[in-house]
Design a protein around this motif. Structure first.
Motif, short mmCIF file in Angstrom:
data_model
loop_
_atom_site.label_atom_id
_atom_site.label_comp_id
_atom_site.label_asym_id
_atom_site.label_seq_id
_atom_site.Cartn_x
_atom_site.Cartn_y
_atom_site.Cartn_z
N SER A 152 25.88 -60.04 106.31
CA SER A 152 24.94 -60.78 105.47
C SER A 152 25.72 -61.60 104.46
O SER A 152 26.86 -61.31 104.12
N GLU A 153 25.10 -62.67 103.97
CA GLU A 153 25.77 -63.56 103.02
C GLU A 153 25.57 -63.09 101.58
O GLU A 153 25.90 -63.79 100.64
N GLU A 154 25.02 -61.92 101.45
CA GLU A 154 24.79 -61.37 100.12
C GLU A 154 26.12 -61.16 99.40
O GLU A 154 27.08 -60.67 99.97
N ASN A 155 26.18 -61.59 98.16
CA ASN A 155 27.40 -61.43 97.37
C ASN A 155 27.68 -59.95 97.11
O ASN A 155 26.78 -59.17 96.81
N ILE A 156 28.94 -59.57 97.22
CA ILE A 156 29.34 -58.19 96.96
C ILE A 156 29.78 -58.07 95.51
O ILE A 156 30.62 -58.82 95.03
N LYS A 157 29.19 -57.14 94.81
CA LYS A 157 29.53 -56.92 93.41
C LYS A 157 30.69 -55.93 93.32
O LYS A 157 30.63 -54.83 93.84
N ILE A 158 31.76 -56.35 92.68
CA ILE A 158 32.94 -55.50 92.53
C ILE A 158 32.88 -54.84 91.16
O ILE A 158 32.80 -55.51 90.13
N GLN A 159 32.95 -53.53 91.15
CA GLN A 159 32.90 -52.81 89.89
C GLN A 159 34.22 -52.94 89.15
O GLN A 159 35.21 -53.44 89.66
N ASP A 160 34.19 -52.49 87.91
CA ASP A 160 35.42 -52.39 87.14
C ASP A 160 36.41 -51.52 87.91
O ASP A 160 36.05 -50.42 88.37
N PRO A 161 37.67 -51.98 88.12
CA PRO A 161 38.61 -51.22 88.94
C PRO A 161 38.89 -49.81 88.42
O PRO A 161 39.12 -48.89 89.20
N VAL A 162 38.90 -49.64 87.11
CA VAL A 162 39.14 -48.31 86.56
C VAL A 162 38.01 -47.37 86.95
O VAL A 162 38.23 -46.22 87.36
N GLN A 163 36.76 -47.87 86.84
CA GLN A 163 35.63 -47.03 87.20
C GLN A 163 35.62 -46.72 88.69
O GLN A 163 35.29 -45.61 89.11
N THR A 164 36.02 -47.71 89.50
CA THR A 164 36.10 -47.50 90.94
C THR A 164 37.09 -46.39 91.27
O THR A 164 36.83 -45.52 92.10
#
Length: 385
Positions: A341-353
């Motif tokens: 899908s062309e839905e944008n992927i939201k990237i979380q804060d790397p520390v939280q990830t």
């Protein structure tokens, strides 16, 4: 000095569910034929003799037959062998002293104490001596005792430390036999599905530690290739061990060293496998009608392009192809299933990830002190300090 460079024989390996005994016996027999004809000064095998650390009796028998036939060639051809990551160092070392008396030299384990050194075999030709250093597969933990109990920072440092303590005289001609994942000079080695490599680069060894050797005979990667420079080279496998290798040209590498400082010469002798590994693609009826009689016994990966699913395709294909590795479908319907899908992927804060990942792996939240350490790591990675 002219020698054969082999590696990653993987005796005992299966291709999907097919036993490769006949294929491996055939290709090793071709190596024997080349040795009888060319009479090399040595045969070097850079690790992964077997496919498993506990090889079957059948696999041991195949290798025993290979060594017996090699040792029967007169005058005797020295055989230099190291263990790879698939081998059991202890099992490969068994009877190594006895075999050494027959000019079969096996280095199964790297040095683990201050009194131990790499096995060095010196051979001579019209230009003088050549020192072969046999360095079995190693990880930083294997050589901890050589560093006063401290664990080397990474595989590059572990290899560097092992080599530096040898006090190698680089005014002489030197050959390293090694089984590691070497990278460097901006080169990313080509890999394939049949290889097992570590994620994250922790097992990478930079070629700077082996650059001064006149030739580095490497094992581990299945595709023949140089690493940065011509004299640092993977010879690849004698056979194709995955569908991803179907387009590779397998060959027997013959290495020639002349006087010190002269460029190394590599000759690639053609190999003729008992059966090929191939990809075929098309409609079911085309693949059945166009199958060449000489290729029906090959190992084949089949991709069907019929828009309407044919009736029992594998059963029909088995009437033509006797060694089917897999049957895939590639048509408009299957391609639509794979569309993202062309839905944008939201990237979380790397520390939280990372904190979420830690909780998933450890079953608990990170402490504040641990969080602070990770935050500092990301700050440095971004170059904010």
């Amino acid at each position: 000095m002219r020698f054969f460079h082999l590696s990653d024989i993987h005796i005992g390996k299966q291709l999907h569910h097919y036993n490769l005994r006949e294929d491996q016996e055939h290709i090793l027999g071709e190596v024997i034929s080349y040795a009888e004809k060319l009479r090399p000064d040595a045969v070097v095998i850079a690790g992964d003799i077997y496919d498993r650390s506990v090889p079957s009796a059948e696999a041991v028998g195949i290798f025993d037959d290979f060594l017996t036939r090699l040792s029967g060639i007169c005058p005797a051809i020295p055989v230099l062998i190291i263990s790879g990551n698939h081998d059991s160092a202890q099992r490969l070392d068994y009877a190594s002293r006895l075999l050494g008396s027959h000019r079969i030299y096996i280095a199964g384990q790297p040095p683990e104490t201050e009194r131990e050194e790499l096995m060095k075999i010196t051979l001579t030709d019209s230009f003088g001596s050549v020192d072969f250093y046999l360095m079995p597969f190693l990880k930083p933990g294997y050589v901890r005792a050589l560093c006063g109990g401290e664990l080397p920072e990474n595989s590059t440092e572990a290899v560097r430390m092992v080599l530096e303590r040898e006090n190698i005289d680089f005014s002489r001609r030197n050959v390293l036999v090694s089984h590691q994942f070497y990278t460097g000079d901006g080169a990313a080695p080509e890999t394939c599905d049949s290889e097992m490599l570590s994620v994250g680069g922790v097992d990478n060894v930079d070629i700077s530690v082996v650059r001064d050797f006149d030739y580095a005979a490497l094992g581990h990667l299945h595709g023949a290739q140089k690493v940065g420079q011509e004299h640092i080279r993977y010879c690849g496998t004698l056979l194709k061990y995955s569908v991803s290798e179907s387009e590779q040209e397998k060959s027997l590498h013959v290495v020639e060293l002349r006087e010190k400082g002269a460029p190394v010469k590599i000759e690639k002798l053609p190999l003729h496998p008992l059966r090929e590994v191939r990809r075929v693609r098309g409609s079911l009826q085309d693949l059945i009608s166009d199958a060449e009689p000489g290729g029906r016994g090959d190992y084949v990966s089949i991709t069907l392009t019929d828009e309407i699913d044919p009736y029992k395709p594998k059963e029909q294909l088995e009437k033509v192809y006797s060694r089917i590795l897999e049957v895939r479908i590639d048509n408009e319907r299957t391609r639509k299933r794979l569309e993202f899908s062309e839905e944008n992927i939201k990237i979380q804060d790397p520390v939280q990830t990372f904190c979420d990942f830690y909780h998933e792996m450890q079953g608990r939240d990170m402490t504040e002190e641990e969080k602070n350490i990770i935050e500092q790591v990301f700050v440095r990675a971004r170059g904010d300090v």
